[in-house]
Scaffold this motif. Structure first.
Motif, PDB file in Angstrom:
ATOM      1  N   ILE A   1      -0.858 -18.536  -6.476  1.00 54.33           N
ATOM      2  CA  ILE A   1      -1.980 -18.642  -5.545  1.00 54.33           C
ATOM      3  C   ILE A   1      -3.228 -17.986  -6.123  1.00 54.33           C
ATOM      4  O   ILE A   1      -4.325 -18.548  -6.042  1.00 54.33           O
ATOM      5  N   SER A   2      -3.070 -16.815  -6.717  1.00 54.88           N
ATOM      6  CA  SER A   2      -4.252 -16.153  -7.293  1.00 54.88           C
ATOM      7  C   SER A   2      -4.861 -17.007  -8.402  1.00 54.88           C
ATOM      8  O   SER A   2      -6.089 -17.144  -8.475  1.00 54.88           O
ATOM      9  N   GLU A   3      -4.032 -17.629  -9.236  1.00 55.94           N
ATOM     10  CA  GLU A   3      -4.553 -18.528 -10.269  1.00 55.94           C
ATOM     11  C   GLU A   3      -5.273 -19.711  -9.624  1.00 55.94           C
ATOM     12  O   GLU A   3      -6.355 -20.102 -10.058  1.00 55.94           O
ATOM     13  N   GLY A   4      -4.663 -20.295  -8.595  1.00 53.01           N
ATOM     14  CA  GLY A   4      -5.265 -21.445  -7.920  1.00 53.01           C
ATOM     15  C   GLY A   4      -6.592 -21.125  -7.254  1.00 53.01           C
ATOM     16  O   GLY A   4      -7.460 -21.992  -7.136  1.00 53.01           O
ATOM     17  N   LEU A   5      -6.748 -19.880  -6.820  1.00 55.98           N
ATOM     18  CA  LEU A   5      -7.994 -19.454  -6.167  1.00 55.98           C
ATOM     19  C   LEU A   5      -8.971 -18.790  -7.140  1.00 55.98           C
ATOM     20  O   LEU A   5     -10.039 -18.334  -6.721  1.00 55.98           O
ATOM     21  N   SER A   6      -8.606 -18.734  -8.417  1.00 52.62           N
ATOM     22  CA  SER A   6      -9.419 -18.079  -9.457  1.00 52.62           C
ATOM     23  C   SER A   6      -9.698 -16.619  -9.124  1.00 52.62           C
ATOM     24  O   SER A   6     -10.821 -16.130  -9.268  1.00 52.62           O
ATOM     25  N   LEU A   7      -8.655 -15.931  -8.657  1.00 52.66           N
ATOM     26  CA  LEU A   7      -8.722 -14.503  -8.372  1.00 52.66           C
ATOM     27  C   LEU A   7      -7.690 -13.793  -9.234  1.00 52.66           C
ATOM     28  O   LEU A   7      -6.694 -14.393  -9.641  1.00 52.66           O
ATOM     29  N   SER A   8      -7.904 -12.522  -9.482  1.00 54.31           N
ATOM     30  CA  SER A   8      -6.846 -11.749 -10.130  1.00 54.31           C
ATOM     31  C   SER A   8      -5.749 -11.545  -9.085  1.00 54.31           C
ATOM     32  O   SER A   8      -6.016 -11.605  -7.874  1.00 54.31           O
ATOM     33  N   PRO A   9      -4.516 -11.290  -9.519  1.00 56.93           N
ATOM     34  CA  PRO A   9      -3.459 -11.018  -8.544  1.00 56.93           C
ATOM     35  C   PRO A   9      -3.820  -9.860  -7.609  1.00 56.93           C
ATOM     36  O   PRO A   9      -3.569  -9.935  -6.407  1.00 56.93           O
ATOM     37  N   SER A  10      -4.432  -8.810  -8.147  1.00 54.68           N
ATOM     38  CA  SER A  10      -4.835  -7.680  -7.293  1.00 54.68           C
ATOM     39  C   SER A  10      -5.884  -8.089  -6.275  1.00 54.68           C
ATOM     40  O   SER A  10      -5.813  -7.688  -5.109  1.00 54.68           O
ATOM     41  N   GLU A  11      -6.866  -8.881  -6.710  1.00 55.35           N
ATOM     42  CA  GLU A  11      -7.907  -9.335  -5.769  1.00 55.35           C
ATOM     43  C   GLU A  11      -7.290 -10.159  -4.648  1.00 55.35           C
ATOM     44  O   GLU A  11      -7.607  -9.967  -3.472  1.00 55.35           O
ATOM     45  N   PHE A  12      -6.408 -11.089  -5.020  1.00 55.13           N
ATOM     46  CA  PHE A  12      -5.756 -11.926  -4.012  1.00 55.13           C
ATOM     47  C   PHE A  12      -4.946 -11.058  -3.053  1.00 55.13           C
ATOM     48  O   PHE A  12      -5.076 -11.181  -1.832  1.00 55.13           O
ATOM     49  N   PHE A  13      -4.111 -10.169  -3.607  1.00 53.70           N
ATOM     50  CA  PHE A  13      -3.238  -9.361  -2.760  1.00 53.70           C
ATOM     51  C   PHE A  13      -4.047  -8.470  -1.832  1.00 53.70           C
ATOM     52  O   PHE A  13      -3.777  -8.404  -0.624  1.00 53.70           O
ATOM     53  N   ASN A  14      -5.046  -7.803  -2.365  1.00 55.31           N
ATOM     54  CA  ASN A  14      -5.853  -6.889  -1.546  1.00 55.31           C
ATOM     55  C   ASN A  14      -6.666  -7.619  -0.481  1.00 55.31           C
ATOM     56  O   ASN A  14      -6.926  -7.069   0.589  1.00 55.31           O
ATOM     57  N   ARG A  15      -7.046  -8.832  -0.746  1.00 51.53           N
ATOM     58  CA  ARG A  15      -7.874  -9.593   0.209  1.00 51.53           C
ATOM     59  C   ARG A  15      -7.056 -10.288   1.294  1.00 51.53           C
ATOM     60  O   ARG A  15      -7.481 -10.357   2.442  1.00 51.53           O
ATOM     61  N   PHE A  16      -5.876 -10.797   0.935  1.00 46.93           N
ATOM     62  CA  PHE A  16      -5.131 -11.648   1.868  1.00 46.93           C
ATOM     63  C   PHE A  16      -3.745 -11.134   2.262  1.00 46.93           C
ATOM     64  O   PHE A  16      -3.135 -11.685   3.170  1.00 46.93           O
ATOM     65  N   CYS A  17      -3.243 -10.127   1.582  1.00 45.34           N
ATOM     66  CA  CYS A  17      -1.829  -9.771   1.753  1.00 45.34           C
ATOM     67  C   CYS A  17      -1.620  -8.337   2.222  1.00 45.34           C
ATOM     68  O   CYS A  17      -2.553  -7.545   2.281  1.00 45.34           O
ATOM     69  N   GLY A  18      -0.392  -8.061   2.505  1.00 43.51           N
ATOM     70  CA  GLY A  18       0.042  -6.727   2.856  1.00 43.51           C
ATOM     71  C   GLY A  18       1.542  -6.644   2.667  1.00 43.51           C
ATOM     72  O   GLY A  18       2.192  -7.626   2.305  1.00 43.51           O
ATOM     73  N   VAL A  19       2.097  -5.478   2.907  1.00 42.35           N
ATOM     74  CA  VAL A  19       3.541  -5.276   2.846  1.00 42.35           C
ATOM     75  C   VAL A  19       3.984  -4.891   4.249  1.00 42.35           C
ATOM     76  O   VAL A  19       3.399  -4.006   4.869  1.00 42.35           O
ATOM     77  N   VAL A  20       4.973  -5.595   4.768  1.00 42.40           N
ATOM     78  CA  VAL A  20       5.455  -5.336   6.125  1.00 42.40           C
ATOM     79  C   VAL A  20       6.940  -4.989   6.095  1.00 42.40           C
ATOM     80  O   VAL A  20       7.643  -5.320   5.146  1.00 42.40           O
ATOM     81  N   LEU A  21       7.373  -4.340   7.140  1.00 42.02           N
ATOM     82  CA  LEU A  21       8.791  -4.116   7.358  1.00 42.02           C
ATOM     83  C   LEU A  21       9.287  -5.309   8.169  1.00 42.02           C
ATOM     84  O   LEU A  21       8.816  -5.546   9.287  1.00 42.02           O
ATOM     85  N   THR A  22      10.188  -6.086   7.604  1.00 41.62           N
ATOM     86  CA  THR A  22      10.652  -7.311   8.254  1.00 41.62           C
ATOM     87  C   THR A  22      11.630  -7.001   9.381  1.00 41.62           C
ATOM     88  O   THR A  22      12.191  -5.895   9.438  1.00 41.62           O
ATOM     89  N   PRO A  23      11.869  -7.977  10.268  1.00 45.33           N
ATOM     90  CA  PRO A  23      12.880  -7.780  11.307  1.00 45.33           C
ATOM     91  C   PRO A  23      14.260  -7.458  10.718  1.00 45.33           C
ATOM     92  O   PRO A  23      15.073  -6.819  11.358  1.00 45.33           O
ATOM     93  N   GLY A  24      14.501  -7.874   9.470  1.00 44.36           N
ATOM     94  CA  GLY A  24      15.768  -7.577   8.805  1.00 44.36           C
ATOM     95  C   GLY A  24      15.836  -6.169   8.240  1.00 44.36           C
ATOM     96  O   GLY A  24      16.859  -5.767   7.688  1.00 44.36           O
ATOM     97  N   GLY A  25      14.722  -5.422   8.342  1.00 45.81           N
ATOM     98  CA  GLY A  25      14.719  -4.038   7.931  1.00 45.81           C
ATOM     99  C   GLY A  25      14.343  -3.770   6.486  1.00 45.81           C
ATOM    100  O   GLY A  25      14.597  -2.683   5.973  1.00 45.81           O
ATOM    101  N   TYR A  26      13.763  -4.743   5.809  1.00 40.84           N
ATOM    102  CA  TYR A  26      13.325  -4.471   4.439  1.00 40.84           C
ATOM    103  C   TYR A  26      11.825  -4.739   4.305  1.00 40.84           C
ATOM    104  O   TYR A  26      11.222  -5.413   5.120  1.00 40.84           O
ATOM    105  N   ARG A  27      11.255  -4.172   3.259  1.00 41.57           N
ATOM    106  CA  ARG A  27       9.819  -4.320   3.009  1.00 41.57           C
ATOM    107  C   ARG A  27       9.584  -5.577   2.192  1.00 41.57           C
ATOM    108  O   ARG A  27      10.312  -5.861   1.249  1.00 41.57           O
ATOM    109  N   TYR A  28       8.559  -6.333   2.569  1.00 42.03           N
ATOM    110  CA  TYR A  28       8.287  -7.610   1.902  1.00 42.03           C
ATOM    111  C   TYR A  28       6.790  -7.886   1.902  1.00 42.03           C
ATOM    112  O   TYR A  28       6.071  -7.481   2.810  1.00 42.03           O
TER     113      TYR A  28
END
Length: 171
Positions: A32-59
């Protein structure tokens, strides 16, 4: 024996507006970061996060408090490189069609509701579902070891995932 039914999405976009986040694997971040011409860090920091899932793990997830940020006029603006979890949905649920109908009944425009009743799951690409599972396994392992996204360690983990996918393909 009855054949599994094939799902043909009507592109109403409502399934992309129902959840507060959508899983994104290590390799999805790269694509996705390549497709949007962003660095992976830019993409992650702009659109993503890490959550604790209902199954109890971080994703890692694409945050979507008002629907997927890549949904434009009910269509996926990153369709060519969308997350693997999105690529195998809804077939990956492996639920019988009748159960899927109960789950989506509030989405009146969903094509699942137009399918005939069946106790079989939808026809699915099992190879792609197995690939998704490998993506998820590696991504879960990464976030078990790392508090947050870190591009250098992420790069190593992506290469490990690519090797695992190559080995699986050769098997």
């Amino acid at each position: 024996m009855a054949e599994p039914l094939r799902f043909k999405c009507k592109c109403c976009g409502l399934c992309c507006k129902r959840d507060p986040y959508y899983g994104v694997s290590l390799l999805d971040v790269e694509k996705i970061s390549e497709g949007l011409s962003l660095s992976p860090s830019e993409f992650f920091n702009r659109f993503c996060g890490v959550v604790l899932t209902p199954g109890g793990y971080r994703y890692s997830v694409i945050l979507a408090s008002e629907g997927c940020p890549f949904l434009r006029d009910s269509l996926c603006s990153i369709h060519a490189f969308k997350p693997i979890g999105c690529r195998v949905f809804p077939e990956s649920s492996m639920l019988p069609v009748n159960d899927l109908k109960r789950i989506v009944r509030a989405i009146e425009s969903c094509a699942i509701l137009e399918l005939p009743d069946s106790e079989l799951p939808l026809a699915a690409d099992y190879k792609m579902i197995a690939e998704r599972d490998l993506h998820f396994k590696h991504t879960k392992a990464y976030f078990d070891e790392h508090e947050d996204f870190d591009e250098p360690s992420w790069s190593v983990a992506v290469n490990e995932l690519k090797k695992a996918l190559t080995l699986k393909e050769k098997a």
